[in-house]
Design an enzyme around this catalytic site. Structure first.
Site, mmCIF file in Angstrom:
data_model
loop_
_atom_site.group_PDB
_atom_site.id
_atom_site.type_symbol
_atom_site.label_atom_id
_atom_site.label_comp_id
_atom_site.label_asym_id
_atom_site.label_seq_id
_atom_site.Cartn_x
_atom_site.Cartn_y
_atom_site.Cartn_z
ATOM 1 C CB ALA A 195 -0.938 0.001 1.208
ATOM 2 N N GLY A 196 2.124 1.120 0.280
ATOM 3 C CA GLY A 196 2.983 2.306 0.401
ATOM 4 C C GLY A 196 3.178 2.992 -0.943
ATOM 5 N NE ARG A 217 13.399 6.599 0.382
ATOM 6 C CZ ARG A 217 14.104 5.659 1.024
ATOM 7 N NH1 ARG A 217 15.412 5.672 0.995
ATOM 8 N NH2 ARG A 217 13.472 4.705 1.672
ATOM 9 N N GLY A 223 0.834 2.284 8.795
ATOM 10 C CA GLY A 223 1.925 1.418 9.246
ATOM 11 C C GLY A 223 1.748 -0.035 8.831
ATOM 12 C CB THR A 224 4.265 -2.740 8.425
ATOM 13 O OG1 THR A 224 4.946 -2.414 9.644
ATOM 14 C CG2 THR A 224 5.071 -2.162 7.270
ATOM 15 C CG ASP A 253 9.796 -2.871 -0.699
ATOM 16 O OD1 ASP A 253 9.729 -3.835 0.072
ATOM 17 O OD2 ASP A 253 10.174 -1.737 -0.339
ATOM 18 N NE ARG A 284 4.344 -3.863 -37.032
ATOM 19 C CZ ARG A 284 3.508 -3.269 -37.893
ATOM 20 N NH1 ARG A 284 3.936 -2.913 -39.100
ATOM 21 N NH2 ARG A 284 2.263 -3.029 -37.558
ATOM 22 C CB ALA A 328 12.073 -6.209 -61.664
#
Ligand code: UD1
Ligand code: CA
Length: 508
Positions: free
Chosen positions: A14-15, A19, A84-85, A109, A339, A429
């Site tokens: 959830a954080g 940074r 908080g955790t 993470d 592709r 051609a």
């Protein structure tokens, strides 16, 4: 063998990850084929948990959408405010009142975590019948992490966050990896007792350990052998470092299974890719997504494959491919662009500066240079001359072109779809073909050639061209009048409709 304890996995995601400085929630950043969150969920996979819950908050909609696609069995639980955790785990357990047995909590993470390590933590926890067990690691630099504080007998006393630690505690290099196993009942009891009396004013999950210890409950520490597994990701510099570590781990695994990586430092293989024995990957190569490289195939240098399957013995050189299939023994590049739904059959060739999309190139067929192949079916052993364009788009709709087996399409030809060139047919051609060419026929749309004699000497006199022309016309020694034919070969030379030569040139 039945599992002694039912298990619930809770991933904390959830954080915000401030940074990272990103619009993308931190746990959704990609790392060699999976998101950070995807790696953590994968590490928990062997636990065969009854339920997997992911606590979401920042970017909840994006994280939910990712889960729906990548881990549809995981249940998102909203933590509207990141208090908080400990608070995050409390919310998760409130959403699963029936959860009993073992609760495994993982920070979202910590992507390098190995499944074996999580399994080892849970096995130790369950066999000890502990109330709580934390995964710890000895790290060279513990800055910013929670410290494992032990008593004089070496037993876990508490986990202290960096910002709440004393000088003596800061010296500890044994850290909390943010991965835990808990007994569900005892965890529920103490989660209700967490205070916010700390530097961040949050409910710390780590305080569960101090509370359990003071209640006389057995708690344990499980040490990770490889501390790199416990590395978190807080900013993009750390993410890049994790990517290098994971690259090395993945590359080493493939080399040990019989794949040659000629320059492992510039070879980036997603964890989702598969390679067969004796495949060779040359430098500056990225293999991504669901790509597969068959036995003995050579890929690189300078190749990116995304969700592309390369058959045994095929070669792909300096090329970019997305959603393509390259058959056994086929040859691609240098400088080809494949592709989605480009399907190259065995021993076919797609050469230099050729783009292929949504097309089948038949067995042994060749498209050697400078062509666009879109929405086409090219038969076995057909030869498509240089600079052939499959004109597939009329501005509104796309149409298909079919080129039959062993057909021969001359250079600089437009095949204007929908159109069919029959088996064994030739196309002269420089033609623009918009009507079907029957099997074995020659299709030609070229205007007759007209030479205006002496035009250069008259209209461009004084130029180097005019001077060369004059010398040639006077039969000056050392100069030939015939142009070099280079690699070109002449095809049909039959005269058609008064044109000087309806023949044509293709390349090999
Ligand atoms: C946490 C641990 C620390 C440990 C470190 C390992 C606590 C109090 N500290 O610190 O001891 O060394 O992990 O990396 O647990 N999260 C939520 N909701 C919240 C807060 C956090 O879901 O309200 C999630 C975050 O998204 C993240 C994880 O929990 O995935 C850890 O949170 P973070 O703020 O990064 O904790 P750290 O300060 O790193
Ligand atoms: Ca963290």
């Amino acid at each position: 063998m039945s599992e002694p304890y039912p298990r619930t996995v809770v991933v904390l995601a959830a954080g915000e990850g401030k940074r990272m400085k990103s619009a993308l929630p931190k746990v959704l950043h990609p790392l060699l084929g999976r998101t950070l969150l995807g790696h953590v969920l994968n590490a928990a996979q062997p636990l065969s948990a009854e339920r997997t819950m992911v606590v979401v908050g920042h970017g909840a909609d994006q994280v939910r959408a990712h889960l729906a696609e990548a881990a549809p069995d995981a249940v998102p639980v909203l933590q509207a405010e990141q208090l908080g955790t400990g608070h995050a785990v409390r919310i998760a357990l409130e959403a699963a009142p029936e959860a009993s047995g073992t609760v495994v909590v993982l920070n979202g993470d910590v992507p390098l975590l190995r499944p074996e390590t999580v399994a080892g933590l849970v096995a130790a926890h369950e066999s000890e019948r502990a109330a709580a067990t934390v995964l710890a690691a000895e790290v060279p630099d513990p800055t910013g992490l929670g410290r494992i504080v032990r008593d004089a007998d070496g037993r876990l006393e508490q986990i202290v966050e960096q910002r709440d630690a004393t000088a003596a505690q800061l010296a500890v290099r044994e850290i909390n990896a943010g991965i835990y196993a808990f007994d569900a009942g005892r965890l529920r009891d103490v989660l209700g007792k967490l205070s916010t009396d700390n530097d961040q004013g949050e409910e710390y999950l780590t305080d569960v350990f101090r509370l359990l210890v003071s209640a006389g409950e057995p708690v344990g520490v499980h040490l990770a052998v490889d501390h790199a597994e416990t590395l978190g990701c807080n900013d993009r510099v750390e993410l890049a470092a994790l990517r290098r570590l994971l690259r090395d781990r993945v590359n080493e695994r493939w080399m040990r299974t019989g794949v040659s990586l000629l320059d492992p430092e510039t070879t980036w293989i997603d964890v989702t890719v598969a390679l067969d024995r004796d495949a060779v990957v040359d430098q500056n190569t990225q293999l991504r997504g669901g790509s597969v490289v068959g036995a003995g195939a050579v890929v690189g240098p300078d190749v990116t494959l995304i969700d592309t399957v390369v058959g045994p013995g095929a070669t792909v050189l300096r090329s970019h491919a997305v959603g393509a299939e390259v058959g056994a023994g086929a040859s691609v590049g240098p400088y080809a662009y494949l592709r989605p739904a480009a399907r190259l059959a065995e021993k076919s060739k797609v050469g230099t500066f050729v783009e292929v999309k949504n097309s089948e190139v038949g067995p042994g067929a060749k498209v050697p240079h400078l062509s666009y192949v879109g929405d086409a079916t090219i038969g076995a052993r057909a030869n498509i001359g240089a600079a052939t364009i499959f004109v597939n788009y009329d501005g509104v709709n796309k149409h298909r072109t079919v080129v039959g087996e062993a057909a021969f399409v001359g250079c600089d030809t437009s095949l204007i779809a929908p159109v069919e060139v029959g088996a064994g047919a030739y196309v002269a051609a420089g033609s623009a073909i918009s009507k079907d060419v029957p099997p074995g026929a020659l299709g030609v749309t070229r205007a007759p050639q007209r030479n205006v004699e002496d035009w250069v000497t008259r209209r461009r006199s004084g130029t180097t061209s005019a001077a060369a022309a004059e010398r040639a016309l006077q039969g000056a020694p050392g100069v030939t009048s015939a142009a070099s034919e280079g690699e070109a070969i002449h095809g049909a030379a039959e005269s058609v409709g008064g044109a000087p030569r309806a023949g044509d040139t293709a390349t090999e």
